[in-house]
Design an enzyme around this catalytic site. Sequence first.
Site, short mmCIF file in Angstrom:
data_model
loop_
_atom_site.label_atom_id
_atom_site.label_comp_id
_atom_site.label_asym_id
_atom_site.label_seq_id
_atom_site.Cartn_x
_atom_site.Cartn_y
_atom_site.Cartn_z
N TYR A 233 -13.31 -11.45 39.12
CA TYR A 233 -12.33 -11.45 38.34
C TYR A 233 -11.62 -12.80 38.08
O TYR A 233 -11.80 -13.67 39.03
CB TYR A 233 -11.18 -10.36 38.48
CG TYR A 233 -10.19 -10.89 39.65
CD1 TYR A 233 -10.56 -10.27 40.84
CD2 TYR A 233 -9.24 -11.87 39.69
CE1 TYR A 233 -9.97 -10.71 42.05
CE2 TYR A 233 -8.57 -12.05 40.75
CZ TYR A 233 -8.75 -11.50 42.10
OH TYR A 233 -8.06 -11.99 43.15
N CYS A 234 -11.14 -13.03 36.73
CA CYS A 234 -10.87 -14.27 36.33
C CYS A 234 -9.45 -14.16 35.40
O CYS A 234 -9.63 -13.18 35.00
CB CYS A 234 -11.73 -15.45 36.12
SG CYS A 234 -12.55 -15.08 34.53
N THR A 235 -9.02 -15.22 34.83
CA THR A 235 -7.83 -15.18 33.89
C THR A 235 -8.41 -14.25 32.62
O THR A 235 -7.70 -13.32 32.35
CB THR A 235 -7.38 -16.30 33.70
OG1 THR A 235 -7.24 -17.30 34.79
CG2 THR A 235 -6.04 -16.39 32.63
N ILE B 234 -8.17 -10.69 34.06
CA ILE B 234 -6.67 -10.24 34.32
C ILE B 234 -5.97 -10.03 33.15
O ILE B 234 -4.91 -9.03 33.32
CB ILE B 234 -6.03 -11.44 35.28
CG1 ILE B 234 -7.11 -11.66 36.62
CG2 ILE B 234 -4.74 -10.96 35.81
CD1 ILE B 234 -6.63 -12.92 37.22
#
Length: 320
Positions: free
Chosen positions: A187-189, A216
């Site tokens: 996961y990342c922004t 996210i």
Amino acid sequence: MTQSRIVLYYKFAPIKDPEAVKLWQQALCRELGLLGRIIISEHGINGTVGGELSAVKKYVKQTRSYTPFRGTEFKWSEGEADQFPRLSVKVRPELVAFGVPEQVKVNAEGVVGGGEHLKPEQVHELVEAKQSEGIEVTFFDGRNAMEAQIGRFKNAVVPETETTRDFITELDSGKYDHLKDQPVVTYCTGGIRCEVLSALMKDRGFEEVYQLDGGIVRYGETYQDSGYWEGELYVFDGRMNTRFSGDAKTLGECVNCAAATSRFHNCADRGCSTLQLYCEDCSHIPASTRCAGCTARVKAEPEHPNQGHLGKKRRRLTSA
Ligand SMILES: [Zn+2]
Ligand SMILES: [Zn+2]
């Protein structure tokens, strides 16, 4: 009264002539009076663009009319365009600087060999399905480690990364080899980093890699603080941190007194990009105190007290 809007977007697609696309995007933004930051590479485009509502709409339509960018998802936000100092359109070897442009393969469908995209609900389905088989799903943080100090998925693995390039060293170190036969959700922004990271992981023998679709940001819109996310989200603008609800936990600790805080402060050295957490009571300290790296540098070379260590620039607004 004119309304202003910002759009964030990325699209992985093969671009034969990034310089030509750059000139076109530059001319388009100037004509429409838009500001922001756009990166173009042979792998596609990544941008954050803002301006007057009708101009942004025209920009979206024009950009999608170029065959490789057809179907690009634009994420609309209410933000003011004046948070951008200028228009910057650049050609780079990669959309996300992992430092391995030759290892990233892209076709009209996107990055080749990436992890399966999971919508927020599908992440929950996966975790529950695996749980019933007695298998644990591991969340793998695709951001810089500093960002995870204030928020991360439950029990997430947070690689020791100061910059995106550090992921390659981390993955090749053997530290995460125990995850190679385990289900892993990266996961990342906003999702763009995981498009590449998940492919680099699969390339290195991680067998069951998934990526959180929309990052996210989309997960938080769906589950706020009632799912697997904990804490606050680091954001690349003046706010630095944002929460999905009033129930958000405070995971960060003040570097001076260890009190709970989510507030990052810049190092007092103007050329330094280091951010550290300080609580309200200690917030006077960062205004006059350099970070450990800068303090060591100043001691080592007292004749140049105003140069930032590593020559890094301050963090800028980006749509990573
Ligand atoms: Zn404190
Ligand atoms: Zn510093």
